[in-house]
Design an enzyme around this catalytic site. Structure first.
Site, PDB file in Angstrom:
ATOM      1  N   SER A  87      -9.593   2.294   3.315  1.00 20.41           N
ATOM      2  CA  SER A  87      -8.714   3.033   2.439  1.00 20.41           C
ATOM      3  C   SER A  87      -7.763   2.153   1.625  1.00 20.41           C
ATOM      4  O   SER A  87      -7.126   2.651   0.695  1.00 20.41           O
ATOM      5  CB  SER A  87      -7.895   4.034   3.245  1.00 20.41           C
ATOM      6  OG  SER A  87      -7.083   3.379   4.186  1.00 20.41           O
ATOM      7  N   LYS A  89       0.880  -1.184   0.000  1.00 24.71           N
ATOM      8  CA  LYS A  89       0.000   0.000   0.000  1.00 24.71           C
ATOM      9  C   LYS A  89       0.911   1.225   0.000  1.00 24.71           C
ATOM     10  O   LYS A  89       1.940   1.245   0.703  1.00 24.71           O
ATOM     11  CB  LYS A  89      -0.871  -0.027   1.255  1.00 24.71           C
ATOM     12  CG  LYS A  89      -1.846   1.130   1.385  1.00 24.71           C
ATOM     13  CD  LYS A  89      -2.768   0.905   2.586  1.00 24.71           C
ATOM     14  CE  LYS A  89      -3.782   2.049   2.725  1.00 24.71           C
ATOM     15  NZ  LYS A  89      -4.674   1.845   3.892  1.00 24.71           N
ATOM     16  N   SER A 138      -9.936  -0.090   7.431  1.00 22.95           N
ATOM     17  CA  SER A 138      -9.366   0.056   6.091  1.00 22.95           C
ATOM     18  C   SER A 138      -8.724  -1.162   5.442  1.00 22.95           C
ATOM     19  O   SER A 138      -8.340  -1.085   4.281  1.00 22.95           O
ATOM     20  CB  SER A 138      -8.346   1.190   6.093  1.00 22.95           C
ATOM     21  OG  SER A 138      -9.021   2.422   6.282  1.00 22.95           O
TER      22      SER A 138
END
Lengths: 95, 486, 479
Positions: B151, B76, B175
């Site tokens: 997210s 990420k 997330s």
């Protein structure tokens, strides 16, 4: 508790965030909605409850006093917006 | 190749069926073929990936390889990667080349994993749909008009579409778990302090935790094995030994007690999702687990509490983005004030600004007690709810998200509506507990997630429970039909 | 109109650790800009603080030195504000739960009296970087080497009632932190910074509005700044004005305090406990270990010098003003075996030479061993006190040890009675008229005239004759 334009201006200044004139009302509205959501906390009885700043019940670890980092100024400043003679440059600050 | 598990790939690499370079190239090709439509990657590190793959192949021949050696994964874009752009999904860091590696990244490098690239995410991890990214929204591979969740939406979409074997993510209010649910993946958020936060760009320091998005519990165990462990560079890192997560996967779960909080099955939950989750619970009954109804009385306070604590911490964490030492700087500021206000005003998106403003307000003079302090007190109440629950049951289960993947743009106009997507996941972060989301029966062709919450440092048990379910079902093996770019 | 001055001091002592309080970068002074600012100090995205054990140990030592309450549990808090020398946009400090609680120090006033001044608290925090405003074509340059250096902020009770008292307190704290080895006290380099909160009121009234004075880098300037400010406030109030609560900078060139334009608005620091750090918990074992090898504190040492060495209080105070000086003195005593000589010479010739050359005692070219060695030669009669001054000067200039110099210059005192007698006889023979006058004079005049003969013998012996013996022999022979 609703926030108005001037509230937003004050908070934006504290946070050093530019919020344009045209945005002020919309932002005030959004923030007010969020505060409405947050105000639901009022229903909780928290008298005598210890605030929980941390999920872990640990004490701070202490690090040995040793120099472990070397000079990486070139590397770090290669990503800086403005430098001169090894210093970071900003608009002049008057004291 | 792209549909194999980590264990299968590790086996294949050792058997010489294919090399890491083959594998890496295959995934790079898939990324090129499909990611245009998904937008799950911000940076694709082609050259570096192939070099790592070559090194992995050499290492595999020496016999000194680990399970992750040669396996292509993605990080990420919130994890600092030395020499590689690390944007956090924000214009503020659009040109930021991280000058050091996050501990998580170092651990994967040391294990010999191959990094394909950095995945897309909601800006500064603030969001539940991956629509706030400076680099554009991510599309759900199951339905490209829908969001993948957020997210860690980019990581979720990439793994779901088999553009990488597994991906790292971070979870502050859901997330990892929520995108895992919306994309049909296994998403694990470890106990707070289990995985080092050094190099993981901070959103809310007391809630953030790094974890993974994978296709199975077994893969999640492999990922956690690399990620977990004490880090002296992180004061909030737990000095607890790391167990062998793979060893406990097959353990017997008969007799384990599952708690179903009544608050998680009430209003706001899509009835079809509820049915799917109940079906999964039935499966657990068949596996011998005991199911009990419990209560987590302060559940409804989780969201309001979170939306004080997280913004407050982030308003402080994001103060370092000021245009002075790195990151976006506005053109020709006439004074210091302008440098700050315009750089930050231009660099941050609307959701980030909203949260900074709320956080600043909650901490400001006169409001601290009513907001921040109160929130930290409620946090204690919520943790206590779980503590009581774990005296009666071994794990807590419920739906991960109240519905399936919603349409891109559907909730973007109303922040508060968006915040409610995290209704079942947020309390877990407030308490710092570990939790995993695993896919159960889909609804309307869209994935549904079951959340399993464990007591502190009980990741082995969570993975065990997830794995046993995945041995008797195959929801986790389903793959979306990928539309070729043509 | 009687006015009472109320002063409180905030002292920031830079702790002498090797590395920073929250990172492993060096704290060494004088490095090129930003060469000692690592990613943690620069506030790079993703970095985290880890607390330096030595900084905690130093805070514990300070707590013990001022007999304060040591907090077994203390918490770090973030103080949020924007400034270029503050990389994270917040300073990690301590607010509600500081590591050191209330304590007290004794200050020595001009008249020899002592009185107690309360210390409210002391806490650990990180220092900010430095801004340089000149030479950048309208821009300011920021050096973050100093960012992250550990500070102990020591806050006094508003107990001081005059600039003199404030200086005495500041000096006392300065002495203590040096004595316990936690701070080098270098005010020019900024490792010991004193800010003064000054207000005035009529006796018995409530506290007046205070002004905070900054940019004071010597004790002399501290006194001047406070005095200027007190006058300014009194004048203002007597003219019917009001004192504004503000920060004022001391301008040493003009000897005045000026309002700081940029800090007109009160800052809302939005303090909250730092979530990246856990509470600091001190256990008794750790505390005992730290306080076990505490160096002797200044007051105790002064007392001991007074009792054990029989030094007058004022001399004991002079010799214990700094730890290096006290250490030096004791070593001289040890080597020479003579306390009186040691005290005289350390406070006399040695201090004179140090002042003349502008040196600190740690830079003295004559070590305690060397001086002690020389004093032994006076005590055992090898050289006279007068000649010793020559020897000292020669040592100071790098001429070797006392023995080497005495040997090289043939300065050994003549104590051989026969040799001296010979010289005495020569002088008596050479000065018949003076001898006659002497024999005719009364006792009082004789005492005065003896000096002439002693001088002649000393001259004849090139200063080497033992003066006492010369005196004795002359008295016998002149009669």
């Amino acid at each position: 508790m609703p926030l108005d334009r001037s509230d937003v201006e004050k908070i934006a200044h504290l946070a050093r965030l530019a919020v344009s004139e045209s945005e002020l009302d919309a932002v005030a509205g959004d923030l007010s909605n969020i505060l409405d959501l947050v105000e639901q906390m009022d229903s909780a009885d928290t008298v005598g409850v210890t605030p929980m700043a941390h999920p872990l019940h640990m004490a701070q670890r202490l690090r040995e006093d040793r120099v472990t980092e070397t000079d990486q100024r070139e590397r770090f400043q290669s990503i800086a917006p403005a430098t001169e003679n090894g210093l970071y440059l900003v608009p002049q600050v008057i004291e | 190749m792209h549909d194999k598990s980590i264990a299968q790939l590790a086996s294949g690499l050792r058997a010489g069926e294919f090399s890491s370079v083959d594998l890496t190239q295959a995934f790079l090709d898939r990324i090129e073929q499909y990611d245009g439509a998904l937008n799950s990657f911000i940076t694709i590190a082609e050259q570096a990936a192939l070099k790592s793959a070559e090194a992995a192949d050499r290492r595999l021949r020496t016999g000194k390889a680990t399970l992750l050696t040669g396996i292509p994964i993605a990080h990420k874009d919130i994890f600092c990667t030395d020499g590689v752009k690390t944007s956090c999904g924000s214009r503020m860091l659009d040109h930021f080349i991280a000058p050091y590696d996050a501990t998580v990244v170092t651990r994967f490098d040391q294990a010999g994993a191959v990094m394909l690239g950095k995945t897309n995410m909601d800006e500064f991890a603030m969001g539940s749909s991956n629509e706030t990214s400076y680099y554009g929204p991510v599309h759900n591979p199951w339905d490209q008009e829908s969001v993948p969740g957020g997210s860690s939406g980019g990581s979720a979409a990439a793994v779901a579409a088999r553009l990488c074997v597994a991906a790292t993510g971070t979870d502050t209010g859901g997330s990892i778990r929520q995108p895992a649910a919306l994309c049909g993946l296994t998403g694990l958020k470890p106990t707070y302090g289990r995985v080092s936060r050094y190099g993981m760009i901070a959103f809310a320091s007391s809630l953030d935790q790094g974890g993974s998005l994978t296709r199975s519990a077994a893969d999640a165990a492999a990922m956690l094995q690399v990620m977990a462990g004490f880090d002296p560079r992180d004061s909030t890192s737990a000095e607890r030994p790391v167990p062998d997560y793979g060893a406990a996967l097959e353990d017997e779960i008969a007799g384990l007690r599952i708690g179903l909080p009544k608050e998680y099955f009430g209003e706001g939950l899509d009835p079809a999702v509820a049915r799917s989750v109940e079906q999964a619970i039935d499966e657990y009954r068949r596996l011998g687990a005991e199911v009990k109804k419990i209560s987590l009385p302060n559940s409804a306070l989780a969201i309001p509490t979170y939306y004080v604590v997280a913004p407050a911490e982030c308003s402080s964490n994001l103060a370092r983005f000021d245009g002075v030492r790195f990151g976006h700087r506005c053109d020709d500021p006439k004074d210091l004030e302008e440098l700050y206000k315009r750089s930050r005003g231009e660099g941050f998106g609307a959701e980030v600004k909203r949260r900074i403003l709320i956080g600043t307000y909650a901490l400001s003079a006169g409001y601290y007690d009513a907001y921040y302090l109160k929130a930290q007190q409620i946090r204690k109440l919520i943790s206590d709810d779980f503590r009581s629950a774990f005296e009666q049951v071994d794990v807590v289960m419920g739906p991960t998200a109240p519905g399936t993947a919603f349409g891109i743009g559907e909730k973007a106009d109303d922040p508060v509506t968006m915040y409610l997507s995290d209704t079942y996941t947020i309390a877990v972060n407030l308490a710092g507990l570990p939790a995993v989301s695993i896919p159960v029966a889909p609804v309307g062709g869209k994935p549904v997630g079951l959340q399993i919450i464990g007591d502190y440092f009980q990741e082995s048990r969570l993975l065990n429970m997830a794995h046993r379910y995945q041995q008797v079902t195959d929801w986790h093996l389903a793959m979306p039909e990928m539309q070729d770019l043509g | 109109m009687v006015w009472e001055t109320v002063i409180g001091l905030e002292i920031h002592a830079q702790l002498a650790t090797r590395s920073k309080i929250f990172s492993g970068a060096s704290t060494a002074f004088g490095a090129a800009p930003n060469t000692q600012a690592c990613n943690v100090d620069l506030g790079m995205p993703g970095v985290l603080p880890v607390l330096n054990r030595e900084a905690v140990r130093m805070a514990i030592r300070f707590s013990a030195a001022i007999d304060a309450e040591l907090a077994r549990r203390s918490v770090f808090a973030r103080k949020n504000y924007f400034y270029p020398d503050l990389p994270k946009g917040y300073q990690i400090s301590q607010l509600e739960l500081p590591i050191v609680g209330p304590g007290e120090v004794q200050i020595l006033l001009d008249d020899g009296e002592t009185r107690a001044v309360g210390v409210t608290r002391a806490h650990l925090e990180e220092d900010a970087g430095k801004s340089l405003h000149e030479d950048f074509h309208g821009l300011t340059g920021v050096d973050l080497n100093r960012a992250g250096t550990p500070l102990l902020e020591i806050v006094s009770e508003p107990d001081m009632r005059s600039a003199r008292e404030a200086v005495a307190y500041a000096r006392k704290i300065h002495q203590i932190v040096q004595y316990i080895g936690i701070c080098d006290g270098n005010m020019q380099e900024g490792s010991f910074r004193v800010d003064a909160n000054v207000s005035v009121r009529h006796p018995g009234e409530e506290l007046g509005t205070r002004a905070e004075l900054k940019n004071i880098n010597s004790f002399r300037f501290l006194e001047r700044a406070i005095n200027f400010e007190v006058e300014r406030q009194i004048e203002l109030l007597e003219a019917g004005g009001e004192v504004v609560q503000e920060t004022r900078l001391y301008d040493a060139d003009r000897d005045e305090t000026r309002s700081m334009r940029s800090k007109e608005e009160a800052n809302d620091y939005r303090y909250f406990p730092d979530p990246d750090l856990l509470p600091v918990e001190l256990d008794e074992v750790f505390i005992a270990e730290v306080t076990a090898d505490m160096p002797e504190l200044p007051d105790a040492r002064r007392s001991r010098f007074n009792q054990v060495y029989g030094l007058k209080p004022v001399d004991a105070a002079t010799l214990t003003v700094s730890r290096p000086l006290a250490d030096y003195f004791e070593r001289v005593v040890e080597v020479s075996g003579d306390t009186r000589l040691a005290a005289t010479w350390v406070m006399g010739e040695l201090s004179g030479a140090l002042n003349r050359d502008g040196l600190e005692i740690t830079a003295a070219s004559v070590t305690a061993e060397m001086l002690g060695g020389m004093l032994r030669r006076i005590a055992d009669g090898t050289i006279s006190g007068k000649l010793a001054k020559q020897v000292f000067e020669a040592m100071w200039q790098g001429g070797g040890s006392a023995d080497e110099i005495i040997e090289a210059r043939g300065l050994k005192q003549i104590t051989n009675t026969g040799a001296i007698e010979k010289l005495v006889d020569e002088v008596i023979d050479a000065n018949p008229r003076q001898v006659e006058s002497f024999r005719q004079a009364d006792e009082k005049k004789q005492a005065k005239m003896l000096g002439f003969f002693v001088g002649q013998v000393m001259k004849a012996s090139r200063g080497k004759a033992n003066p006492q013996q010369v005196n004795q022999l002359l008295r016998i022979k002149l009669v």
